[in-house]
Design a protein around this motif. Structure first.
Motif, PDB file in Angstrom:
ATOM      1  N   PRO A 196       5.328   7.339  -1.025  1.00  0.00           N
ATOM      2  CA  PRO A 196       5.013   7.337  -2.471  1.00  0.00           C
ATOM      3  C   PRO A 196       5.420   8.633  -3.174  1.00  0.00           C
ATOM      4  CG  PRO A 196       3.144   6.548  -1.213  1.00  0.00           C
ATOM      5  CD  PRO A 196       4.122   7.064  -0.236  1.00  0.00           C
ATOM      6  N   THR A 248       0.833  -1.213   0.000  1.00  0.00           N
ATOM      7  CA  THR A 248       0.000   0.000   0.000  1.00  0.00           C
ATOM      8  C   THR A 248       0.863   1.257   0.000  1.00  0.00           C
ATOM      9  OG1 THR A 248      -1.543  -1.230   1.373  1.00  0.00           O
ATOM     10  CG2 THR A 248      -1.984   1.100   1.142  1.00  0.00           C
ATOM     11  N   LEU A 282      -1.354   7.077  -3.687  1.00  0.00           N
ATOM     12  CA  LEU A 282      -2.608   7.459  -3.019  1.00  0.00           C
ATOM     13  C   LEU A 282      -2.756   8.966  -2.860  1.00  0.00           C
ATOM     14  CD1 LEU A 282      -2.601   4.753  -0.180  1.00  0.00           C
ATOM     15  CD2 LEU A 282      -4.096   4.816  -2.162  1.00  0.00           C
ATOM     16  N   LEU A 325       1.542   2.598  -3.444  1.00  0.00           N
ATOM     17  CA  LEU A 325       0.445   3.014  -4.317  1.00  0.00           C
ATOM     18  C   LEU A 325       0.402   4.547  -4.353  1.00  0.00           C
ATOM     19  CD1 LEU A 325      -2.448   0.634  -3.178  1.00  0.00           C
ATOM     20  CD2 LEU A 325      -1.085   0.469  -5.260  1.00  0.00           C
TER      21      LEU A 325
END
Lengths: 99, 213
Positions: free
Chosen positions: B212, A25, A30, A28
């Motif tokens: 990320p 996760t 997001l 990802l």
């Protein structure tokens, strides 16, 4: 040996599976707003350790009350502590220039 | 051989052991609030410095942190097996489980030491000469303040846990525990799993949230 390990093995494997999900996760895209989603597998892992390894379900009312109180007061701490910073409106300081 | 001495304020050994376990849960509740203040610091600081926190998170050692998570989860599993063994009266297997748990704990501390050394050499210690420059430097320095305080506090708890496990092994070798009387093993198990729980929360806060980019 088997009688001891067998009931604990699914807990351990479940934790490793949730850890893999958590790690996946994190990569990802997001965005900042959903970054907190990464904490969901972590919350599930905490629950699994609490009931699987710490065997919270087997304890009496007093121990359960202490565990519930810990969660309750943690939520109070995080809620009250973050309420002001999260809702505060910051106004820019007016710069006054004198001739 | 292994019956616990019952102190005057308890009705029976069972009453004494139940009180010890309830007391441990109360202690863990206070520990939750102790670490809770640290989590609140992360929450509020990240709210004001999201970019700095994200940039700093990308400078952490994800591989070492991830290996340590698997190591710690496995150590909790092994100790829980040890508790299961002594519940069936198998003290020898319990001692073996304690040794494996301690080895995994030492592996965690060693890897943490390697990580801290690398952080120091990469100039990730807040202060003059901090590696991350520019607009995100302030937030990144706050992140690394949180990182060092949280990981050192966690490591201190790990060291206390290792000391308790060594004490358990010493007592188990003298025949202090049996299927009927083993409350100290359960108390130390609760503490060790709690230290695991704290790391399970710290791991995403330090290594994952913001990565990320």
């Amino acid at each position: 040996m088997r009688q001891v390990v067998r009931p604990l093995l699914p807990v351990w494997l479940g934790l490793l599976a949730l850890f893999a999900v958590e790690l996946g996760t994190a990569f990802l895209p997001l965005g900042h707003a959903f970054a907190g989603l990464i904490l969901l597998p972590a919350a599930a892992m905490v629950g699994l350790v609490g009931f699987g390894f710490m065997r919270l379900g087997r304890y009496g009312a007093i121990a359960r009350c202490f565990a519930l109180a810990a969660v309750f007061w943690l939520l109070v701490l995080l809620g009250l502590g973050s309420m002001d910073p999260f809702t505060r409106t910051e106004y820019p300081v007016r710069v006054t220039t004198y001739p | 051989m292994s019956e616990a001495h019952v102190h005057f304020q308890y009705d029976s050994a069972a009453h004494q052991e139940a009180t010890a376990l309830d007391g441990m849960w109360l202690f863990l509740a206070t520990e939750v609030l102790f670490f809770g203040a640290l989590f609140l610091t992360w929450l509020v600081s990240r709210h004001f410095h999201p970019q700095g926190f994200a940039e700093a998170a990308r400078h952490t050692e994800l591989l070492i942190g991830s290996i340590n998570t698997a190591v710690l989860v496995t150590s909790s599993f092994v100790f829980s097996c040890g508790l299961g063994f002594i519940e069936r009266g198998d003290a020898r297997s319990m001692i073996r489980a304690c040794f494996v748990t301690a080895l995994l704990g030492l592996a965690f501390i060693t890897l943490k030491g390697v990580e801290w050394t690398k952080d120091f050499s990469d100039h990730l210690v807040p202060g003059p000469g901090f590696a991350i420059a520019g607009a995100d430097s302030g937030g990144a320095q706050i992140f690394f303040c949180f990182y060092f305080v949280a990981t050192v506090l966690h490591a201190v708890h790990m060291l206390v846990g290792l000391g308790l496990i060594a004490w358990l092994v010493q007592r188990a070798r003298r025949g202090a525990f049996s299927a009927a009387s083993h409350a100290p093993v359960e108390v130390v198990g609760l503490y060790w799993s709690f230290v695991d729980v704290v790391w399970l929360v710290l791991y995403p806060l330090i290594y994952l949230v913001g990565r990320p980019g």
